[in-house]
Design a protein around this motif. Structure first.
Motif, short mmCIF file in Angstrom:
data_model
loop_
_atom_site.label_atom_id
_atom_site.label_comp_id
_atom_site.label_asym_id
_atom_site.label_seq_id
_atom_site.Cartn_x
_atom_site.Cartn_y
_atom_site.Cartn_z
N GLY A 30 36.23 33.43 65.31
CA GLY A 30 35.97 32.74 66.38
C GLY A 30 36.30 33.50 67.73
O GLY A 30 36.24 32.52 68.88
N GLN A 31 36.44 34.61 67.71
CA GLN A 31 36.98 35.29 69.01
C GLN A 31 35.62 35.64 69.92
O GLN A 31 36.07 35.99 70.97
N HIS A 32 34.50 35.57 69.31
CA HIS A 32 33.17 36.17 70.50
C HIS A 32 32.75 34.92 71.14
O HIS A 32 32.74 33.75 70.66
N SER A 33 32.02 35.21 72.02
CA SER A 33 31.26 34.26 72.88
C SER A 33 30.20 34.62 73.27
O SER A 33 29.76 36.23 73.32
N LEU A 34 29.14 33.95 73.81
CA LEU A 34 27.89 34.31 74.16
C LEU A 34 27.26 33.44 75.47
O LEU A 34 27.54 32.19 75.37
N GLU A 35 27.04 34.06 76.53
CA GLU A 35 26.75 33.44 77.64
C GLU A 35 25.17 32.80 77.48
O GLU A 35 24.24 33.49 77.15
N VAL A 36 24.97 31.48 77.95
CA VAL A 36 23.60 31.05 77.82
C VAL A 36 23.19 30.54 79.02
O VAL A 36 24.01 30.02 79.96
N PRO A 37 22.15 30.77 79.70
CA PRO A 37 20.89 31.45 78.72
C PRO A 37 20.94 32.51 78.22
O PRO A 37 21.36 33.55 79.22
N GLY A 38 20.76 33.06 77.13
CA GLY A 38 21.11 34.33 76.72
C GLY A 38 20.08 34.68 75.48
O GLY A 38 19.26 33.88 74.95
N CYS A 39 20.29 35.79 75.15
CA CYS A 39 19.40 36.31 73.85
C CYS A 39 20.24 37.15 72.98
O CYS A 39 21.38 37.69 73.29
N LEU A 40 19.72 37.03 71.81
CA LEU A 40 20.51 37.72 70.81
C LEU A 40 19.94 39.12 70.36
O LEU A 40 18.72 39.59 71.11
N LEU A 41 20.55 40.20 69.96
CA LEU A 41 20.21 41.52 70.18
C LEU A 41 19.04 41.60 68.89
O LEU A 41 19.42 41.33 67.59
N HIS A 42 17.83 42.00 69.09
CA HIS A 42 16.90 42.11 67.79
C HIS A 42 17.17 43.51 67.32
O HIS A 42 17.20 44.37 67.94
N THR A 43 16.99 43.32 65.95
CA THR A 43 17.18 44.57 65.08
C THR A 43 16.29 44.75 63.98
O THR A 43 15.76 43.62 63.52
N HIS A 44 15.99 45.94 63.41
CA HIS A 44 15.28 46.11 62.16
C HIS A 44 16.29 46.50 61.27
O HIS A 44 16.86 47.68 61.43
N LEU A 45 16.61 45.59 60.30
CA LEU A 45 17.62 46.24 59.00
C LEU A 45 18.95 46.67 59.73
O LEU A 45 19.48 47.36 59.33
N GLY A 46 19.28 45.83 60.86
CA GLY A 46 20.52 46.30 61.40
C GLY A 46 20.59 47.08 62.56
O GLY A 46 21.43 47.32 63.50
N SER A 47 19.50 47.63 62.93
CA SER A 47 19.30 48.76 63.72
C SER A 47 18.20 48.54 64.80
O SER A 47 17.27 47.93 64.66
N VAL A 48 18.92 48.59 66.16
CA VAL A 48 17.82 48.42 67.16
C VAL A 48 16.86 49.64 67.22
O VAL A 48 17.29 50.77 67.29
N PRO A 49 15.53 49.34 67.02
CA PRO A 49 14.75 50.70 66.70
C PRO A 49 14.88 51.76 67.53
O PRO A 49 15.09 51.51 68.72
N HIS A 50 14.81 52.86 67.18
CA HIS A 50 15.01 54.24 67.67
C HIS A 50 16.52 54.43 68.29
O HIS A 50 16.72 55.67 68.45
N LEU A 51 17.44 53.35 68.16
CA LEU A 51 18.62 53.69 68.99
C LEU A 51 19.80 53.63 67.89
O LEU A 51 19.95 53.06 67.06
N THR A 52 20.59 54.71 68.05
CA THR A 52 22.07 54.85 67.35
C THR A 52 23.05 53.59 68.01
O THR A 52 22.88 53.43 69.15
#
Lengths: 429, 429
Positions: A30-52
């Motif tokens: 319960g420690q995390h928070s997210l400001e709205v309007p906001g967006c989620l981090l889109h990933t493929h299989l947990g990775s943001v495509p191309h980026l470590t």
């Protein structure tokens, strides 16, 4: 619902509907928070495509919530079950909230495979049919902090019959009830949040019924499905969302599925949406383009001036886009089509353009490389092009959401809209 | 040659031929140096494929020399001329020595396009024919610190006639003389080093003639061409190199073109080669494999033990490789074929292998991810797979060169050879 700590605290509701706030109590602790309007981090299989993860974390303003989709994960269920540590650990993710959705918004699934008892997701090895039992077993092996309930979303095609739409609402409510039943019996899923899914196609009564019925269930928030880019005009989408959000409790978040274009994001926020999926910068990257739209609402004239070259450049690009569209309607089905918010770096005009993608942008790509180099990487198919574009497009898109929140906080939404929608250097106003 | 500061200082020559030393006086300021045996950093259009400069520099032991090739660059000549700052600045490279070669060792060019006056390079847009004048104009726009002279290397195919080989040696010497003439007249190229190219196919007399004649010219060092992997067996290659290097001055470096496999690198170093091109880790990455061979010559039993699981694993893979090759000779032409120095992470055996690629490896990939996750990224075609594999393979390959120098310094070359060539946990020795 039992154990859920997710809570939306609104600081401000502008013009009756645009909501500014903070989604609190995220994650198992319960420690995390997210400001709205906001967006989620889109990933493929947990990775943001191309980026470590390392490269990703050179960017500021990243969302605290990572989205993974069952369509990517379902085929690896046996391995995840053997691994036992959950998907977050499997993918080497660290301090992030994990949200698990059903489909990948960047790659539309074929339709016609939903039954009363199952929905299908499409992985790299083909179709996987999910019963509620299999769906819930998957959630147990993924161990997300928050997931979307199973849903029948096959109503987005134009001309879907009223009967099919009604069935989709009924099935989705039945799926939700079954999911919640299994969820409440499961120790492993204690404290995990469930979002109910509002369906109803383009039929207002069905949208309202879906919203009212879903709101009666113990869900932490709502996914708005079947309204994605390509399936309807924004005017109709706005009408439906406006009606639906009136039926939903104020203190629970509303997540819009399948909408990512900045103009549509702004319209959805004005209709009462809180959360989005950030697949749009990935789509832009994959077509070799760079996000280049202005969202500068700073009163500092020096800062405002810095963004000007990019905007002017974009206007040229936009003129070209408009020309190519004169002979036909916008292709609603084609999400891979270039939008007016980006520039096509493969275009010959950039081969000797020695400026950064966006003047004043602080991302790694803009600080180190010029448009001409990106152009040459792209035309010679060099693999670094995708990495560099993904860095910039991700940074630009999340900075846009930052500007959107700032605009809501300081009553400048109209100014932001003019900037984003492309006030043309003095030609308008 | 006038202005050249490049100087090879040998510290040790083991067994009469394997040379350990430092190549000093590199770069326009002469401040850079490179340890030999060593390799150059292989790039495409100035970028290590998949990696940003930031990511690259998380790796230690990187070479101080970056290799770019005219086949990548030639089609962008007009832009580079307009840019004026040289290729290093155009590609956003910083503190590195720039070496410009003719062809890309990772992608063999079609043959049959060389004339008395021209050689051809193949860019993404097709063939570009280079006269000496155009070649030298390109060098002026690239502004390297060091480049390979123009050469006719079309003698690597089996059965090339003696007449064709002789012509190749003659042409290459003529090209060199013309290049040097234009070079010496050019102010822009003052202080830039030129390497002459030793040709001669598989004919010993022609190799010797090429070496002797090239050594008479004012070159800073020598490229050994036409001996690449796929064109001849190592035994013949070793004989030719051994003979050739006797004709070359001791104090100038010898750069081997087109050889990257660890076993062949070791054999070439024993024959007197100093420098290599590092295209091999890129080829391994592109086939979805991870370098996994041992080069551990540390006397620390704990460290030695740590590498064991990877080696054992590799033996299994090697057995499979051998089986598949029993029915035919090694395909000399196919450089894309998996070698026994790597593991194929797409193989189903890795789907539930929760270990790092190489136990004890300090690279970002091994510290953060397991084989199972890499396997899943690969089978689902996720774009991060190439990034992560490239990080590991680059780190592993350059660490191998570090171990090679350490072995030469401490008289452990035989031990290193046993490790690399695959002493099988007690079965040999």
């Amino acid at each position: 619902m039992a154990g859920s700590r997710m809570k939306l605290e609104l600081c401000r509701v502008a013009q009756g509907r645009s909501r500014l706030g903070v989604l609190k109590g995220l994650g198992r602790t319960g420690q995390h928070s997210l400001e709205v309007p906001g967006c989620l981090l889109h990933t493929h299989l947990g990775s943001v495509p191309h980026l470590t993860q390392d490269t990703l974390h050179t960017l500021s303003n990243l969302p605290s919530v990572t989205q993974v989709t069952l369509s990517n994960i379902a085929e690896h269920q046996d391995v995840l079950e053997e691994f036992k540590g959950g998907f977050r650990k499997f993918a080497g993710l660290h301090d992030t909230v994990l949200y698990c959705s059903l489909h990948d918004p960047a790659t539309p699934s074929p339709t016609g495979y939903t039954t009363n008892k199952t929905v299908s997701v499409w992985g790299s090895g083909g179709r996987i049919e999910l019963t509620v039992a299999k769906f819930m077993a998957l959630q147990k092996s993924v161990q997300p902090d928050w997931y979307q309930s199973m849903a029948d979303g096959e109503t987005w095609q134009n001309g879907t019959s009223r009967k099919r739409v009604r069935k989709s609402v009924d099935r989705t409510l039945a799926h939700l009830d079954e999911c919640l039943l299994l969820h409440q019996k499961s120790q492993e899923l204690e404290g995990v949040d469930v979002f109910g899914v509002v369906e109803g196609g383009d039929i207002l009564e069905e949208r309202l019924r879906s919203a009212r019925e879903t709101a009666k269930r113990p869900v932490a928030g709502f996914c708005l499905d079947g309204l994605q880019t390509g399936c309807m005009e924004q005017t109709l989408r706005t009408q439906l969302i406006t009606a639906v959000t009136k039926e939903l409790p104020e203190d629970k978040p509303r997540l819009m599925q399948g909408v990512g274009r900045p103009d549509e994001v702004l319209a959805c926020v004005e209709a009462g949406v809180d959360l989005f999926e950030s697949f749009f910068p990935f789509q832009v990257t994959e077509r070799g383009c760079a996000l280049c739209f202005s969202f500068n609402i700073s009163p500092d004239p020096e800062l405002a001036g810095r963004a000007l070259p990019a905007v002017l450049e974009l206007d040229e690009a936009r003129d070209t886009t408009e020309e190519t569209q004169q002979n036909g309607d916008v292709n609603l089905d084609d999400q891979t089509q270039m939008t007016s918010f980006e520039i096509d770096l493969k275009d010959k005009r950039y081969q000797d353009d020695f400026r950064p993608l966006v003047e004043g942008c602080g991302c790694y790509c803009c600080k180190n490389h010029q448009r001409a180099y990106l152009h040459h990487l792209l035309v010679t198919n060099e693999l670094l092009a995708g990495v560099l574009l993904m860095i910039h497009n991700t940074a630009h898109y999340h900075a846009f959401f930052g500007a959107l929140r700032e605009a809501l906080a300081s009553d400048k939404l109209e100014l932001l809209k003019r900037r984003v929608l492309g006030e043309r250097g003095g030609r308008k106003d």
